[in-house]
Design a protein around this motif. Structure first.
Motif, short mmCIF file in Angstrom:
data_model
loop_
_atom_site.label_atom_id
_atom_site.label_comp_id
_atom_site.label_asym_id
_atom_site.label_seq_id
_atom_site.Cartn_x
_atom_site.Cartn_y
_atom_site.Cartn_z
N UNK A 1 0.83 -1.21 0.00
CA UNK A 1 0.00 0.00 0.00
C UNK A 1 0.87 1.26 0.00
N UNK A 2 1.93 1.25 0.78
CA UNK A 2 2.82 2.41 0.81
C UNK A 2 3.48 2.65 -0.54
N UNK A 3 3.87 1.56 -1.19
CA UNK A 3 4.50 1.68 -2.51
C UNK A 3 3.51 2.23 -3.52
N UNK A 4 2.29 1.72 -3.52
CA UNK A 4 1.28 2.22 -4.45
C UNK A 4 1.05 3.72 -4.24
N UNK A 5 0.93 4.13 -2.99
CA UNK A 5 0.70 5.54 -2.69
C UNK A 5 1.86 6.40 -3.20
N UNK A 6 3.10 5.94 -2.96
CA UNK A 6 4.27 6.72 -3.37
C UNK A 6 4.36 6.83 -4.89
N UNK B 1 2.77 10.10 -10.24
CA UNK B 1 2.03 9.97 -11.48
C UNK B 1 2.43 8.73 -12.28
N UNK B 2 2.78 7.68 -11.56
CA UNK B 2 3.02 6.39 -12.19
C UNK B 2 1.73 5.58 -12.13
N UNK B 3 1.34 5.01 -13.23
CA UNK B 3 0.13 4.18 -13.23
C UNK B 3 0.42 2.85 -12.54
N UNK B 4 -0.38 2.55 -11.54
CA UNK B 4 -0.18 1.36 -10.72
C UNK B 4 -1.47 0.56 -10.67
N UNK B 5 -1.34 -0.75 -10.81
CA UNK B 5 -2.44 -1.67 -10.53
C UNK B 5 -1.98 -2.57 -9.39
N UNK B 6 -2.72 -2.56 -8.29
CA UNK B 6 -2.43 -3.42 -7.16
C UNK B 6 -3.33 -4.65 -7.22
N UNK B 7 -2.72 -5.83 -7.12
CA UNK B 7 -3.48 -7.07 -7.19
C UNK B 7 -3.56 -7.70 -5.81
N UNK B 8 -4.79 -7.94 -5.34
CA UNK B 8 -5.03 -8.56 -4.04
C UNK B 8 -5.58 -9.97 -4.26
N UNK B 9 -5.18 -10.88 -3.38
CA UNK B 9 -5.60 -12.27 -3.54
C UNK B 9 -7.08 -12.46 -3.26
N UNK B 10 -7.67 -11.61 -2.43
CA UNK B 10 -9.08 -11.73 -2.11
C UNK B 10 -9.38 -12.67 -0.97
#
Length: 239
Positions: A12-17, A22-31
């Motif tokens: 989560x910290x990496x995605x926020x940073x 302005x880097x496009x990020x997709x975070x994948x969660x196992x669910x």
């Protein structure tokens, strides 16, 4: 696009940073968690369908790099990520927080895996604080002579130990509350997850002189690795 695998705090910290840069990020969660803490940016939930499915997803979405920021014990997705990255030529970084290290006053015993922990546990006490997560509980279900205080985020599925009390809670945990729980038991069982989110139980066990049975991390595929979010940010930006 950067694909971040995992619902850890570091993910989560990496995605926020990265989104802030302005880097496009997709975070994948196992669910696997009913109400996960969602990162900023785009989010997908669920598996990819194995190595081939992940490789196809990387190609179809023009992914420029993958950061495996999954939990240290998420063996399958780590192996799949390494194979898919090799198949597609997509750069892969493993973001792995360091494991815990014993400190003066700790009474630690190590286990190679959950099954090994279950074998060693009866020698350490009759009342157990079990914090290894709901998916690993079947490894302890046959220990009918022990009593377990089981803490996990979501309700577990059977089989469970016959004698147990279930505590549904999510970290971070405070030392004062951990002290109260550990006064009720003889021994703490934990995975070597690392980080500060759940480390208060180790401090409490140290202060009370309680033994801790620590499950070692499973081996991961050899890949470039960062231990901190800033290191991972720099790696991504250089891509």
């Amino acid at each position: 696009m950067i694909l971040i695998l995992g619902g850890t705090g570091e993910a989560r910290q990496l995605a926020e940073a990265l989104v802030a840069r302005e880097v496009r990020v997709v975070s994948s969660l196992a669910g696997r968690v009913a109400r996960p803490r969602l990162p900023v940016g785009e989010v997908r939930v669920g598996g990819f369908g194995g190595v081939d499915g992940l490789a196809a997803w990387l190609r179809e979405n023009d992914v420029q790099a993958v950061v495996d920021a999954t939990h240290p014990f998420a063996e399958r997705i780590g192996a799949n990520a390494a194979k898919a990255a090799e198949m597609t030529g997509v750069p892969l970084l493993r973001l792995a927080r360091p494991g815990w290290q014993p400190e003066p006053g700790d009474v630690w015993h190590w286990a190679d895996d959950l099954e090994d922990a279950a074998k060693k546990l009866p020698e350490l006490g009759k009342r157990v604080f079990l914090t290894t997560g709901r998916q690993g509980l079947p490894a302890f279900a046959h220990l009918d002579d022990l009593w377990f205080l089981i803490r996990c985020v979501d309700p577990p599925e059977p089989p469970l130990p016959r004698h147990h009390e279930l505590l549904l809670d999510r970290g971070p945990y405070e030392k004062a509350a951990e002290l109260e729980l550990l006064r009720r038991v003889d021994v703490l069982v934990t995975k070597d997850s690392g980080g500060t989110l759940t480390s208060a139980k180790l401090t409490a066990a140290r202060e009370l002189g309680k033994p801790v049975l620590v499950v070692r991390r499973p081996p991961r595929p050899a890949t470039e690795t960062a231990e901190t979010v800033p290191e991972a940010v720099e790696w991504v930006l250089h891509r």
